[in-house]
Design a protein around this motif. Structure first.
Motif, PDB file in Angstrom:
ATOM      1  N   ARG A 168       0.842  -1.193   0.000  1.00 53.91           N
ATOM      2  CA  ARG A 168       0.000   0.000   0.000  1.00 53.91           C
ATOM      3  C   ARG A 168       0.882   1.250   0.000  1.00 53.91           C
ATOM      4  O   ARG A 168       1.811   1.364   0.789  1.00 53.91           O
ATOM      5  CB  ARG A 168      -0.917   0.007   1.213  1.00 53.91           C
ATOM      6  CG  ARG A 168      -1.899   1.181   1.224  1.00 53.91           C
ATOM      7  CD  ARG A 168      -2.797   1.135   2.437  1.00 53.91           C
ATOM      8  NE  ARG A 168      -3.611  -0.075   2.438  1.00 53.91           N
ATOM      9  CZ  ARG A 168      -3.602  -0.989   3.403  1.00 53.91           C
ATOM     10  NH1 ARG A 168      -2.792  -0.842   4.443  1.00 53.91           N
ATOM     11  NH2 ARG A 168      -4.375  -2.051   3.336  1.00 53.91           N
TER      12      ARG A 168
ATOM     13  N   SER B 275       2.387   4.599   0.883  1.00 55.20           N
ATOM     14  CA  SER B 275       2.393   5.244   2.197  1.00 55.20           C
ATOM     15  C   SER B 275       1.864   6.671   2.134  1.00 55.20           C
ATOM     16  O   SER B 275       1.931   7.343   1.096  1.00 55.20           O
ATOM     17  CB  SER B 275       3.817   5.261   2.762  1.00 55.20           C
ATOM     18  OG  SER B 275       4.611   6.203   2.069  1.00 55.20           O
TER      19      SER B 275
ATOM     20  N   THR C  99       6.197   0.297  -0.338  1.00 57.52           N
ATOM     21  CA  THR C  99       5.219   1.326   0.032  1.00 57.52           C
ATOM     22  C   THR C  99       5.628   2.717  -0.443  1.00 57.52           C
ATOM     23  O   THR C  99       4.878   3.672  -0.266  1.00 57.52           O
ATOM     24  CB  THR C  99       5.035   1.377   1.559  1.00 57.52           C
ATOM     25  OG1 THR C  99       6.269   1.811   2.173  1.00 57.52           O
ATOM     26  CG2 THR C  99       4.638   0.020   2.116  1.00 57.52           C
TER      27      THR C  99
END
Length: 264
Positions: free
Chosen positions: A11, A13, A80
Motif C-alpha cells: 500500500r 504510504s 510502500t
C-alpha cells in the motif's frame, strides 16, 4: 489473512502521498509564477519532486527484486514508497539532497537491502541494479518532454526553469549511477559477471564509491567535462544551458540571483 498482509506491504504510504501533494501544489505555484521573491515555490517543487524520484528509484530496485525471487522486500516496507523505510536514511535522502544543494548534482545513494542469496540468475542481479537508474532515465524523459514537444509557450519562466533543473538532476543521476564504481548501481550491473576473487577484492571499497565520485566532481577540470556532457544531452532534448542554469540559480534562493533569471 495472507492477502491482506500482502496488500498492506504494497500500500502506498501517506508519507509518499504527502510528498507528491507538495510537489503538485508547489509545481502549480511555480507554473503560475507565485512567490517569485524569493522563489520558494521553485525550491520546494524541485526538492519534493527530487525526493519523489528517489522513492521511485528505490522502489524500482525493490520491485524488480521481488519479481526476481526476494519476497522479503515487502515485509521491509520497500514497496510502500515510504522513504522512512529505507535502510540508510543518510544515503537515501540526506546525502542526495546535500549533493543537489551544494553542487546541483543528482546522485541517489544505496538504500534498499536486497537479499541476494534468494536470487539465482546473474542477469536478474544485473537487472535489479539497473532498474533504479533506468527509472531516472524515464523521469528525465517526462521532464524533458514539454521542451522537445514545444509545449511550454506562455508558461511561467519559474516553472520552465525549475523543470529544466529537475531534468538536469535526473540526467546526472542516471549517468553517475551507471558508472561502474563500487557502491553505485553501475557496478552492481557488472558485479555478478566478475570472478569471486575480484568481487572480494573490490568489496571493501564499496562504502566509499559514492563519496569518491562526488569528490572527483569538485575537481574543476572533471566538473567542466562532466557538465559539458550533461549540457549537450539536455540540448539534444530541447533544454538550453540558460534554462538549466536559471533553474539552478532560482533553486538556490539564498544566494544572490542572476537578474536575468529572476526577470527574463
Amino acid at each position: 489473512m495472507v492477502t491482506a498482509s500482502i496488500r498492506s506491504e504494497r500500500r502506498i504510504s501517506r508519507v509518499f502521498l504527502g510528498i507528491v501533494a507538495v510537489t503538485l501544489v508547489t509545481g502549480w505555484a511555480a507554473w503560475k509564477g507565485f512567490a517569485e521573491e524569493p522563489p520558494f515555490a521553485v525550491f520546494l517543487f524541485v526538492t519534493s519532486a527530487w525526493i519523489v524520484s528517489l522513492c521511485l528509484h528505490e522502489y524500482a530496485h525493490a520491485r524488480t527484486a521481488l519479481h526476481s525471487g526476494d519476497i522479503s522486500v515487502g515485509a521491509k516496507g520497500y514497496l510502500t514508497l515510504n522513504p522512512l523505510k529505507y535502510t540508510h536514511a543518510l544515503l537515501s535522502i540526506v546525502l542526495p539532497l546535500l549533493f543537489v544543494i551544494l553542487g546541483g548534482i543528482g546522485l541517489p545513494g544505496g538504500a534498499v537491502f536486497i537479499e541476494r542469496g534468494r536470487i539465482r540468475e546473474r542477469w536478474k542481479h544485473s537487472l535489479i541494479s539497473a532498474a533504479g537508474p533506468l527509472t531516472n532515465v524515464l523521469f528525465a524523459i517526462v521532464c524533458t518532454a514539454p521542451f522537445w514537444l514545444d509545449s511550454l509557450d506562455g508558461v511561467s519562466s519559474d516553472f520552465r526553469f525549475a523543470l529544466a533543473f529537475l531534468a538536469l538532476l535526473q540526467v546526472t543521476a542516471a549517468i553517475l549511477n551507471f558508472l561502474p564504481v563500487p557502491g553505485l548501481d553501475g557496478y552492481g550491473v557488472i558485479e555478478p559477471w566478475l570472478s569471486h576473487k575480484v568481487r572480494r577484492q573490490v568489496e571493501p571499497f564499496a562504502p566509499f564509491g559514492l563519496l569518491l565520485v562526488f569528490a572527483l566532481l569538485w575537481v574543476p577540470s572533471i566538473n567542466g567535462v562532466f557538465f559539458d556532457t550533461i549540457d549537450a544531452i539536455l540540448g539534444g532534448l530541447g533544454i538550453s544551458e540558460v534554462d538549466s542554469y536559471c533553474g539552478r540559480d532560482l533553486y538556490r534562493f539564498w544566494q544572490q540571483s542572476d537578474p536575468y533569471c529572476a526577470h527574463p
